[in-house]
Design an enzyme around this catalytic site. Structure first.
Site, PDB file in Angstrom:
ATOM      1  N   GLY A   1      47.600  66.599  24.369  1.00  0.00           N
ATOM      2  CA  GLY A   1      48.020  67.924  25.020  1.00  0.00           C
ATOM      3  C   GLY A   1      49.252  68.036  25.693  1.00  0.00           C
ATOM      4  O   GLY A   1      49.209  67.237  26.812  1.00  0.00           O
ATOM      5  N   THR A   2      50.074  68.579  25.114  1.00  0.00           N
ATOM      6  CA  THR A   2      51.648  68.132  25.329  1.00  0.00           C
ATOM      7  C   THR A   2      52.527  69.128  25.454  1.00  0.00           C
ATOM      8  O   THR A   2      52.302  70.532  24.995  1.00  0.00           O
ATOM      9  CB  THR A   2      51.697  66.850  24.358  1.00  0.00           C
TER      10      THR A   2
END
Length: 233
Positions: A12-13
């Site tokens: 998750g970036t």
């Protein structure tokens, strides 16, 4: 609080690819999460495929890593057969092919960036599902939703290398400030005719944005700074 430590590792970036006058700049944060737990605060989400092509990975860490390994292997064979480095377009289409053929099993989005002697610096976005889009700049990951308006305003054609890298670092730091799944450090990769340059920006060197707290090494630093005076009646 249930941290769900058995959840799959997720990137998750915030990942970014930007073209400039002469090459490309790729950038990413470094937080890898497992549910609500930060599994790795300094992971490297920018992966080398060939000497002149790199990718930024988002989504499932396992999925993006195995696709990277397959594409790197195929490109190595391709380079041996041709006797010259693979083009960025070939690398991006290999990523697209594997992503599309396995779209029901993969949860990942990838940005392919690189430089070759035929088309110069190129950025390709391969989002969830296996579509491929060639763009002058692209953003991905959970932090990207905070950045679309910023890039519409800040990106311009014909930027210099330094301007492009400063834009990428600023954008990632803005996403880190708002997105709970992005954090850690900022890594950039600059690819042009002269080769590849990797840069690292630690978390305490990034600018602070609206209502962000000063970085601390530990909870003890916060406690030792003293509590505020009680309100008088």
């Amino acid at each position: 609080m249930d941290l769900d430590l058995g959840a799959p590792h997720s990137l998750g970036t915030t990942i970014i690819g930007v073209t400039y006058d002469g090459g490309v700049v790729l950038g990413a944060d470094s937080r890898t999460s497992t549910g609500m737990y930060v599994a790795n605060r300094a992971s490297d989400k920018i992966t080398q495929l060939t000497d002149n092509v790199y990718i930024c990975r988002s989504g499932s860490a396992a999925d993006s890593q195995v696709i990277s390994d397959y594409v790197r292997y195929f490109l190595h064979q391709h380079t041996i057969q041709l006797g010259q480095p693979s083009t960025v377009k070939v690398a991006a289409n290999l990523v697209r092919l594997l992503s599309y053929q396995n779209k029901n099993m993969l949860q990942m989005g990838i940005i392919v960036g690189g430089w070759d002697k035929y088309e110069g610096g190129q950025i390709y976005s391969v989002p969830l599902g296996g579509t491929i889009l060639k763009q002058p700049f692209t953003i991905g990951g959970s932090g990207s939703s905070y950045l679309y308006g910023f890039f519409d305003q800040a990106w311009k054609e014909g930027m210099s290398k330094d301007e492009a890298e400063k834009l990428v670092v600023k954008a990632v730091s803005l996403a880190i400030a708002r997105d709970g799944a992005s954090g850690g450090v900022v890594r950039t990769v600059i690819i042009n005719a002269d080769g590849v340059t990797r840069n690292f920006y630690s978390g305490d060197s990034l600018p602070l944005w609206h209502e962000e707290l000063e970085p601390h090494n530990s909870l003890l630093d916060i406690l030792s700074s003293g509590s505020p005076e009680p309100m008088s009646t």
